[in-house]
Design a protein around this motif. Sequence first.
Motif, short mmCIF file in Angstrom:
data_model
loop_
_atom_site.label_atom_id
_atom_site.label_comp_id
_atom_site.label_asym_id
_atom_site.label_seq_id
_atom_site.Cartn_x
_atom_site.Cartn_y
_atom_site.Cartn_z
N HIS A 144 0.81 -1.22 0.00
CA HIS A 144 0.00 0.00 0.00
C HIS A 144 0.85 1.27 0.00
N ASN A 145 0.66 2.07 -1.05
CA ASN A 145 1.32 3.38 -1.20
C ASN A 145 2.85 3.29 -1.17
N ASP A 146 3.41 2.14 -1.49
CA ASP A 146 4.85 1.90 -1.38
C ASP A 146 5.50 1.99 -2.76
N GLU A 166 -6.45 3.96 -5.91
CA GLU A 166 -7.58 4.81 -5.56
C GLU A 166 -7.04 6.15 -5.07
N SER A 167 -7.80 7.21 -5.26
CA SER A 167 -7.33 8.52 -4.78
C SER A 167 -7.66 8.73 -3.31
N ILE A 178 0.02 10.41 -5.50
CA ILE A 178 -0.39 10.20 -6.89
C ILE A 178 0.66 10.71 -7.88
N ALA A 179 1.21 11.90 -7.63
CA ALA A 179 2.18 12.46 -8.57
C ALA A 179 3.41 11.56 -8.68
N GLU A 180 3.88 11.04 -7.55
CA GLU A 180 5.06 10.17 -7.56
C GLU A 180 4.75 8.83 -8.23
N LEU A 207 -9.47 14.21 -6.67
CA LEU A 207 -8.10 14.55 -6.30
C LEU A 207 -7.20 14.71 -7.51
N VAL A 208 -7.45 13.94 -8.56
CA VAL A 208 -6.62 14.04 -9.77
C VAL A 208 -6.72 15.44 -10.35
N SER A 209 -7.94 15.96 -10.49
CA SER A 209 -8.12 17.33 -10.98
C SER A 209 -7.57 18.35 -10.00
#
Length: 376
Positions: A144-146, A166-167, A178-180, A207-209
């Motif tokens: 997760h998120n790694d 998922e955001s 997300i950017a990374e 969140l993407v927008s």
Amino acid sequence: MASSEKYIQSKLDERKLQGNYRALSPESGLIDFCSNDYLGFARSTVLKDNIRRETASHPQSLNGATGSRLISGNSAYTEELETQIAAFHQAETGLMFNSGYDANVGLFSSLPQKGDTIICDELVHASIIDGARLSYANRYIFRHNDLESLEGKLKNAKGICYVVIESVYSMDGDTPPIAEILQLTQQYGGHLIVDEAHAVGLYAAGLVSHLNLQDKVFARLVTFGKALGCHGAIVLGSDMLREYLINFARSFIYTTAAPFHQLAAIKAAYSLLKTSSADIAQLHANIGLFKMNLCVNNAYPLLHSDSAIQCLILGDNHKAKYAAIQLQNAGLDVRAILSPTVAQGSERIRICIHAYNTSEEISLLTSTINNIIHEI
């Protein structure tokens, strides 16, 4: 030959013994701290009146869609609504599905092919997992998120690679980098797909927008049953992706289209969302108030989350169920999330904060939780 009834009963008994038996319950009348109605749209009389006016302005509309969209269930109204929704989310286009589950199953079962690769965060929604299982692609899970774990999977990817996140995660309430993740995915020639189900409303268009990454993400999934207070979903992406899904996504092709009333509700909800900045600000203020008033400890930590979803880890099905019962006895609708829905040892109470929760309600919630923590 073994009896089917014996098998079914044994599995139900096993689940009861483990403390994770599921059962339906009707509306409780308690203070809502469990629903996904983050902005209060599902209970909004303004939205209800707007839906009524929208349906009344189309007296020729039918009660049902009468067929799939490829047969008799399509309309100019549907296609115009898809265009409007895509514009709101700053996407090229979109294709609506009858539910978020249908959208994820349709996308992931049809797009990746044998020899391709799907790499999912370990906490993505069950509908993504089910869709990926129906494809013939290679499937990998990263921690997760790694980012390091993700890169390890990207190095082994074959064919066309799709990374799925998922955001806002539905059971933890946290957000990924997300950017990374996008940068790393693009570095290895992959395509990022983001499920925005729990971010729309919290971050207006998602969140993407919010991060201005909409032109770099391959596809987004937006559902209408959370902050928008109605039902259905849309896959946002390119015109080419839309045409592909129309031709190959079985959950789109082989199902009756949404009725007009559902489409009118979605249209009215988006119109209301455009004027809901005060509600969004109130939601964030309520989240902050909840976190400020809660006294947690290392034994029962609150997961880090800036979203409407706040989770107190109790680490045991029985403790989570006890805490939920105590909260319900205090007039608060909070539910226990048990294994196997979450990993064993991470059983919890999942709390959803809303724009319409009052400061008094939040104070009652936090003081009750603080007392429970000292009891168990």
